[in-house]
Design a protein around this motif. Structure first.
Motif, PDB file in Angstrom:
ATOM      1  N   SER A   1     -17.669 -84.741  85.779  1.00 25.21           N
ATOM      2  CA  SER A   1     -18.070 -86.212  85.768  1.00 25.21           C
ATOM      3  C   SER A   1     -17.384 -86.569  84.682  1.00 25.21           C
ATOM      4  N   VAL A   2     -16.263 -87.350  84.957  1.00 29.88           N
ATOM      5  CA  VAL A   2     -15.227 -87.847  83.680  1.00 29.88           C
ATOM      6  C   VAL A   2     -15.998 -89.114  82.929  1.00 29.88           C
ATOM      7  N   ASN A   3     -15.998 -88.946  81.538  1.00 27.81           N
ATOM      8  CA  ASN A   3     -16.700 -90.084  81.005  1.00 27.81           C
ATOM      9  C   ASN A   3     -16.309 -89.920  79.383  1.00 27.81           C
ATOM     10  N   PRO A   4     -15.897 -90.988  78.619  1.00 28.17           N
ATOM     11  CA  PRO A   4     -15.707 -92.441  79.102  1.00 28.17           C
ATOM     12  C   PRO A   4     -14.169 -92.397  79.778  1.00 28.17           C
ATOM     13  N   VAL A   5     -13.920 -93.618  80.727  1.00 31.15           N
ATOM     14  CA  VAL A   5     -12.886 -94.074  81.386  1.00 31.15           C
ATOM     15  C   VAL A   5     -12.148 -95.277  80.872  1.00 31.15           C
ATOM     16  N   PHE A   6     -10.976 -95.066  81.120  1.00 31.52           N
ATOM     17  CA  PHE A   6     -10.409 -96.536  81.091  1.00 31.52           C
ATOM     18  C   PHE A   6      -9.126 -96.431  82.476  1.00 31.52           C
ATOM     19  N   CYS A   7      -9.261 -97.382  83.000  1.00 29.79           N
ATOM     20  CA  CYS A   7      -8.217 -97.418  84.525  1.00 29.79           C
ATOM     21  C   CYS A   7      -7.314 -98.517  84.264  1.00 29.79           C
ATOM     22  N   THR A   8      -5.868 -98.182  84.082  1.00 32.36           N
ATOM     23  CA  THR A   8      -5.004 -99.384  83.844  1.00 32.36           C
ATOM     24  C   THR A   8      -4.725-100.271  85.237  1.00 32.36           C
ATOM     25  N   LYS A   9      -5.285 -99.696  86.576  1.00 37.06           N
ATOM     26  CA  LYS A   9      -5.462-100.607  87.665  1.00 37.06           C
ATOM     27  C   LYS A   9      -6.255-101.666  87.478  1.00 37.06           C
ATOM     28  N   ILE A  10      -7.323-101.279  87.090  1.00 37.77           N
ATOM     29  CA  ILE A  10      -8.580-102.122  86.990  1.00 37.77           C
ATOM     30  C   ILE A  10      -8.231-103.095  85.899  1.00 37.77           C
ATOM     31  N   ALA A  11      -7.458-102.789  84.584  1.00 36.13           N
ATOM     32  CA  ALA A  11      -7.142-103.402  83.616  1.00 36.13           C
ATOM     33  C   ALA A  11      -6.224-104.467  84.075  1.00 36.13           C
ATOM     34  N   SER A  12      -5.209-104.003  84.814  1.00 34.85           N
ATOM     35  CA  SER A  12      -4.149-104.796  85.392  1.00 34.85           C
ATOM     36  C   SER A  12      -4.696-105.929  86.177  1.00 34.85           C
ATOM     37  N   LYS A  13      -5.430-105.567  87.056  1.00 35.17           N
ATOM     38  CA  LYS A  13      -5.826-106.633  88.112  1.00 35.17           C
ATOM     39  C   LYS A  13      -6.738-107.654  87.315  1.00 35.17           C
ATOM     40  N   LEU A  14      -7.473-107.224  86.298  1.00 33.92           N
ATOM     41  CA  LEU A  14      -8.174-108.332  85.590  1.00 33.92           C
ATOM     42  C   LEU A  14      -7.237-109.402  84.612  1.00 33.92           C
ATOM     43  N   ALA A  15      -6.257-108.716  83.895  1.00 31.03           N
ATOM     44  CA  ALA A  15      -5.556-109.267  83.104  1.00 31.03           C
ATOM     45  C   ALA A  15      -4.304-109.982  83.556  1.00 31.03           C
ATOM     46  N   ARG A  16      -3.581-109.368  84.564  1.00 35.68           N
ATOM     47  CA  ARG A  16      -2.541-109.789  85.145  1.00 35.68           C
ATOM     48  C   ARG A  16      -2.565-110.623  86.427  1.00 35.68           C
ATOM     49  N   THR A  17      -3.191-111.646  86.217  1.00 34.35           N
ATOM     50  CA  THR A  17      -3.750-112.481  87.355  1.00 34.35           C
ATOM     51  C   THR A  17      -2.521-113.359  87.880  1.00 34.35           C
ATOM     52  N   TYR A  18      -1.379-113.255  87.204  1.00 35.36           N
ATOM     53  CA  TYR A  18      -0.139-113.755  87.622  1.00 35.36           C
ATOM     54  C   TYR A  18       0.558-113.173  88.559  1.00 35.36           C
TER      55      TYR A  18
ATOM     56  N   ASP B   1       4.392 -89.550  85.368  1.00 30.56           N
ATOM     57  CA  ASP B   1       3.137 -90.327  85.794  1.00 30.56           C
ATOM     58  C   ASP B   1       2.160 -90.401  84.485  1.00 30.56           C
ATOM     59  N   VAL B   2       2.053 -89.702  83.633  1.00 30.47           N
ATOM     60  CA  VAL B   2       0.899 -89.780  82.412  1.00 30.47           C
ATOM     61  C   VAL B   2       1.628 -90.320  81.301  1.00 30.47           C
ATOM     62  N   LYS B   3       2.906 -90.294  81.192  1.00 34.28           N
ATOM     63  CA  LYS B   3       3.572 -90.376  79.664  1.00 34.28           C
ATOM     64  C   LYS B   3       3.281 -91.984  79.348  1.00 34.28           C
ATOM     65  N   TYR B   4       3.086 -93.012  79.998  1.00 32.43           N
ATOM     66  CA  TYR B   4       2.822 -94.441  79.893  1.00 32.43           C
ATOM     67  C   TYR B   4       1.365 -94.890  79.752  1.00 32.43           C
ATOM     68  N   LEU B   5       0.608 -93.873  80.123  1.00 33.11           N
ATOM     69  CA  LEU B   5      -0.955 -94.608  80.307  1.00 33.11           C
ATOM     70  C   LEU B   5      -1.349 -95.011  78.844  1.00 33.11           C
ATOM     71  N   ILE B   6      -1.352 -94.280  77.845  1.00 34.04           N
ATOM     72  CA  ILE B   6      -1.899 -94.589  76.617  1.00 34.04           C
ATOM     73  C   ILE B   6      -1.208 -95.983  76.117  1.00 34.04           C
ATOM     74  N   ALA B   7      -0.149 -96.015  76.203  1.00 33.94           N
ATOM     75  CA  ALA B   7       0.486 -97.258  75.514  1.00 33.94           C
ATOM     76  C   ALA B   7       0.165 -98.421  76.491  1.00 33.94           C
ATOM     77  N   LEU B   8       0.061 -98.218  77.944  1.00 35.30           N
ATOM     78  CA  LEU B   8      -0.425 -99.237  78.526  1.00 35.30           C
ATOM     79  C   LEU B   8      -1.832 -99.691  78.419  1.00 35.30           C
ATOM     80  N   LYS B   9      -2.623 -98.756  77.899  1.00 37.18           N
ATOM     81  CA  LYS B   9      -4.007 -98.962  77.758  1.00 37.18           C
ATOM     82  C   LYS B   9      -4.262-100.088  76.343  1.00 37.18           C
ATOM     83  N   HIS B  10      -3.458 -99.911  75.701  1.00 40.85           N
ATOM     84  CA  HIS B  10      -3.464-100.770  74.502  1.00 40.85           C
ATOM     85  C   HIS B  10      -3.034-102.133  74.826  1.00 40.85           C
ATOM     86  N   ILE B  11      -1.745-102.202  75.720  1.00 41.72           N
ATOM     87  CA  ILE B  11      -1.148-103.361  76.015  1.00 41.72           C
ATOM     88  C   ILE B  11      -2.121-104.015  76.833  1.00 41.72           C
TER      89      ILE B  11
END
Length: 212
Positions: free
Chosen positions: A104-121, A164-174
């Motif tokens: 049961s993974v916790n805590p979680v950050f999902c870059t796809k969810i973040a993108s859909k909420l932030a990049r509404t353009y 597939d994983v090397k960008y995720l941490i940087a994307l999380k911050h952005i």
């Protein structure tokens, strides 16, 4: 942050992470995670590979063995509250990790969810599009649909998995900065928190309860 896909060579493990690399990952507060499966049905298809990368770009690839039901070192990291686990479309990966390894993974950050909420353009929220926009690099997704269950993975598969994983941490911050700027961070945090419940509902095949 820009670097070639092949510049990260993952350590390869069978069944679970080593004690040594587990202790090293425990020191970080962020871990990027991705999974490769034989298909998209967690009841039918096998979880084959788990990729992990820390803030120092130390990547590991763990091949999950047929019939395997536990991975104690991975579970320790993925359930450790002090480490944020970052996924792209975490819903699918979390479902397989719960169904196949009881994690049961916790805590979680999902870059796809973040993108859909932030990049509404835009309506393009795939990892490939995110990497192109923020790092001006092109990801080769050619090995995404390949046999991840075979005993010896190809060089191309290893490079794809690490990429597939090397960008995720940087994307999380952005993306977090964008969410703060647009006043949507609270919504994102609530979505991440709901993922565990959504995974349980998916495993019970209760996927459409919000439909009319």
């Amino acid at each position: 942050m820009s670097q070639k896909q092949s510049s990260i060579r993952p350590l390869v493990f069978q069944g679970d992470l080593s004690e040594e690399i587990t202790k090293e990952y425990e020191k970080d507060d962020h871990l990027a995670v991705d999974c490769e499966m034989m298909g998209l049905n967690p009841r039918r298809d096998r979880l084959c590979v788990i990729q992990i990368c820390d803030s120092k770009n130390k990547a590991s690839l763990v091949q999950i063995l047929p019939g395997q039901t536990q991975a104690p070192n991975i579970q320790l990291l993925f359930e450790k509250k002090s480490i944020i686990k970052i996924f792209h479309f975490g819903r699918m990966d979390l479902t397989f990790l719960k169904a196949r390894l009881g994690i049961s993974v916790n805590p979680v950050f999902c870059t796809k969810i973040a993108s859909k909420l932030a990049r509404t353009y835009t309506d393009k929220h795939g990892l490939k599009e995110l990497v192109k926009e923020f790092f001006d690099e092109s990801m080769d997704k050619g090995k995404q649909s390949s046999d991840w269950g075979k005993k010896i993975l190809s060089k191309e598969q290893l490079e794809y998995a690490a990429g597939d994983v090397k960008y995720l941490i940087a994307l999380k911050h952005i993306l977090t900065e964008m969410l703060v700027r647009e006043g949507r961070l609270e919504y994102a945090d609530k979505c991440y928190g709901f993922l565990g419940t959504l995974v349980d509902m998916d495993l019970l095949e209760l996927k459409d309860i919000f439909e009319h």
